[in-house]
Design an enzyme around this catalytic site. Structure first.
Site, PDB file in Angstrom:
ATOM      1  N   SER A  75       0.902  -1.102   0.092  1.00  0.00           N
ATOM      2  CA  SER A  75       0.259   0.337  -0.204  1.00  0.00           C
ATOM      3  C   SER A  75       1.024   0.953  -0.119  1.00  0.00           C
ATOM      4  CB  SER A  75      -0.873   0.038   1.305  1.00  0.00           C
ATOM      5  OG  SER A  75      -1.844   1.633   1.314  1.00  0.00           O
ATOM      6  N   TYR A  98      -1.303  -0.463  10.597  1.00  0.00           N
ATOM      7  CA  TYR A  98      -1.311  -0.142   8.961  1.00  0.00           C
ATOM      8  C   TYR A  98      -0.565  -0.373   8.235  1.00  0.00           C
ATOM      9  CZ  TYR A  98      -3.487  -1.471   4.017  1.00  0.00           C
ATOM     10  OH  TYR A  98      -3.775  -1.569   2.766  1.00  0.00           O
ATOM     11  N   LYS A 143       2.456  -3.478   5.965  1.00  0.00           N
ATOM     12  CA  LYS A 143       2.286  -3.453   4.916  1.00  0.00           C
ATOM     13  C   LYS A 143       4.133  -3.483   4.444  1.00  0.00           C
ATOM     14  CE  LYS A 143      -1.495  -4.228   3.245  1.00  0.00           C
ATOM     15  NZ  LYS A 143      -1.614  -5.536   2.760  1.00  0.00           N
TER      16      LYS A 143
HETATM   17  C1  WQD Z   1      -9.066  10.189   0.719  1.00  0.00           C
HETATM   18  C2  WQD Z   1      -9.593  11.463   0.854  1.00  0.00           C
HETATM   19  C3  WQD Z   1      -9.273  12.093   3.183  1.00  0.00           C
HETATM   20  C4  WQD Z   1     -14.328  10.750   3.536  1.00  0.00           C
HETATM   21  C5  WQD Z   1      -6.223   5.128   2.238  1.00  0.00           C
HETATM   22  C6  WQD Z   1      -5.412   4.151   3.213  1.00  0.00           C
HETATM   23  C7  WQD Z   1      -4.661   3.452   2.038  1.00  0.00           C
HETATM   24  C8  WQD Z   1      -5.192   2.686   0.868  1.00  0.00           C
HETATM   25  C9  WQD Z   1      -6.608   3.498   0.604  1.00  0.00           C
HETATM   26  C10 WQD Z   1      -5.300   0.855   1.646  1.00  0.00           C
HETATM   27  C11 WQD Z   1      -9.099  12.031   2.247  1.00  0.00           C
HETATM   28  C12 WQD Z   1     -10.871  13.097   2.145  1.00  0.00           C
HETATM   29  C13 WQD Z   1     -12.261  10.685   2.771  1.00  0.00           C
HETATM   30  C14 WQD Z   1     -14.355  11.713   3.711  1.00  0.00           C
HETATM   31  C15 WQD Z   1     -13.269  13.207   2.852  1.00  0.00           C
HETATM   32  N1  WQD Z   1      -6.224   2.035   1.377  1.00  0.00           N
HETATM   33  N2  WQD Z   1     -12.037  11.910   2.774  1.00  0.00           N
HETATM   34  N3  WQD Z   1     -13.991  12.488   3.774  1.00  0.00           N
HETATM   35  O1  WQD Z   1      -6.574   8.069   3.430  1.00  0.00           O
HETATM   36  O2  WQD Z   1      -5.754   8.381   1.421  1.00  0.00           O
HETATM   37  O3  WQD Z   1      -5.662   6.163   1.997  1.00  0.00           O
HETATM   38  O4  WQD Z   1      -7.397   4.136   1.651  1.00  0.00           O
HETATM   39  O5  WQD Z   1      -4.443   0.351   1.083  1.00  0.00           O
HETATM   40  O6  WQD Z   1      -3.411   3.105   2.321  1.00  0.00           O
HETATM   41  O7  WQD Z   1      -4.311   4.878   4.406  1.00  0.00           O
HETATM   42  O8  WQD Z   1      -7.950   6.697   1.764  1.00  0.00           O
HETATM   43  O9  WQD Z   1     -10.646   6.969   0.509  1.00  0.00           O
HETATM   44  O10 WQD Z   1      -9.861   7.487   3.723  1.00  0.00           O
HETATM   45  O11 WQD Z   1      -9.745   9.409   1.799  1.00  0.00           O
HETATM   46  O12 WQD Z   1     -12.823  14.578   2.490  1.00  0.00           O
HETATM   47  O13 WQD Z   1     -15.607  11.592   3.916  1.00  0.00           O
HETATM   48  O14 WQD Z   1     -10.345  11.756   0.595  1.00  0.00           O
HETATM   49  O15 WQD Z   1      -9.186  13.350   3.897  1.00  0.00           O
HETATM   50  O16 WQD Z   1      -7.841  13.155   1.679  1.00  0.00           O
HETATM   51  P1  WQD Z   1      -6.233   7.353   1.956  1.00  0.00           P
HETATM   52  P2  WQD Z   1      -9.586   7.771   1.872  1.00  0.00           P
END
Ligand code: WQD
Length: 321
Positions: free
Chosen positions: A119, A143, A147
């Site tokens: 990841s 997490y 990885k």
């Molecule tokens: C994306 C962006 C949030 C929800 C994570 C893991 C990564 C991978 C993907 C597995 C961020 C913003 C989110 C909401 C928002 N997983 N957001 N409102 O955190 O980039 O990555 O998932 O491998 O390892 O770390 O993904 O989809 O949680 O967030 O503003 O209701 O959307 O702050 O900037 P993230 P995410």
């Protein structure tokens, strides 16, 4: 060829299973079915094993021998960043311990090739425009740490047992290749926004004061079908003669902000969306976009689908659910 897909009843794993079957591979799915769904594995043999249990390694080794598998793709792991901070023990035990059982079974059964689901979380909060694989990983949550440890374990298994391994560092995966394989876990931006809209609630943007063009976080969103294809390319790479690298980013090389994703969802649904602006979420880097040079030059893989393709496929899958 026969490939054993561990976690193949999950969202990403089931897309890889389907692609491998379409290419004429024989596929055996190993899944605990704790979060995986049996109906996602149509066309493949399914063996229900929880790889985190003490007897898993021997059970898995006997299935590997019996199936005549020559390759393993390992997906099965917990993947919620927030959960990992609260319950690190579960992540150490299941993500690292589960992988240890898998690698032990591979060594015992004489498996040659292993593709590992890693990841972008291994990178933590890198302050660079494009993340390359040469960047030293600095995970900032359990997490991501599990990885990165998993990648070390693959290297150890290569040295000890002559395995040939590849770790794919996923950036932000979304969309659906087939409606029945949609991401039913509401844990990431796209499914969260769709879920909020279905409940008649406004999506919440976690902060709009970042150092980005529109103030909201930028991520590298890759279609799950493109990601699945990267696994097929990784298997072919392992079966080849030249293997200069063991770790590859998987993304598009382009970034989309939270607001841009929400606007794409509005376009796909033909509606107006006015999100709420909330507080920043701890641990969010402002920007996380990957360089795709290495995977393109070495595996000949690159993404083919746009953000609109990703969002449209997610909306259509949800509508059909
Ligand atoms: C994306 C962006 C949030 C929800 C994570 C893991 C990564 C991978 C993907 C597995 C961020 C913003 C989110 C909401 C928002 N997983 N957001 N409102 O955190 O980039 O990555 O998932 O491998 O390892 O770390 O993904 O989809 O949680 O967030 O503003 O209701 O959307 O702050 O900037 P993230 P995410």
């Amino acid at each position: 060829m026969t490939t054993l897909v561990i976690g193949g009843a999950g969202y990403i794993g089931s897309h890889v299973v389907r692609l491998l079957l379409e290419k004429g591979e024989r596929v055996v799915v190993v899944d605990s079915l704790i979060t995986g769904k049996e109906e996602r594995t149509a066309g493949a043999e399914l063996v229900q094993i929880d790889i985190t249990l003490p007897d898993a390694s021997e059970k898995l080794a006997s299935h590997l021998r019996a199936s005549g598998a020559d390759s393993v793709i390992h997906f099965a792991a917990h993947k919620q960043v927030g959960e990992s901070v609260v319950e690190p023990e579960m992540y150490w035990h299941d993500n690292v311990g589960g992988l240890a059982n898998v690698l032990s079974a591979c060594a015992s059964a004489g498996i040659r090739d292993v593709v590992f689901s890693s990841s972008a979380a291994v990178y933590g909060m890198p302050d660079v425009d494009l993340v390359t694989e040469d960047l030293t990983p600095q995970p900032i949550n359990p997490y991501g740490a599990t990885k990165y440890v998993g990648e070390w374990m693959l290297a150890d298994a290569e040295r000890a047992h002559g395995l040939r391994t590849v770790a794919l560092r996923y950036f932000n995966v979304a969309g659906s290749g087939w409606p029945e394989l949609a991401d039913t876990a509401v844990m990431n931006l796209v499914p969260i926004v769709l879920d909020q809209l279905e409940q008649g609630r406004a999506p919440v943007v976690f902060g709009d004061d970042y150092d980005t063009p529109d103030g909201t976080c930028v991520r590298d969103y890759v279609h799950v079908l493109d990601l699945a294809d990267a696994h097929v390319a990784a298997l072919e790479y392992l079966r080849g003669e030249q293997r200069p690298h063991r770790v590859f980013n998987v993304g598009t090389g382009t970034g989309s902000s939270v607001l841009e994703v929400i606007e794409a969802i509005a376009r796909a649904k033909g509606i107006e969306i006015t999100p709420e602006i909330g507080e920043r979420r701890a641990g969010d880097p402002a920007r996380l976009i990957c360089s795709t040079d290495r995977i393109r030059e070495t595996l000949g893989w690159e993404s083919t689908k746009t953000l609109d393709d990703i969002v449209r496929s997610a909306v259509e899958a949800r509508a059909g659910a």
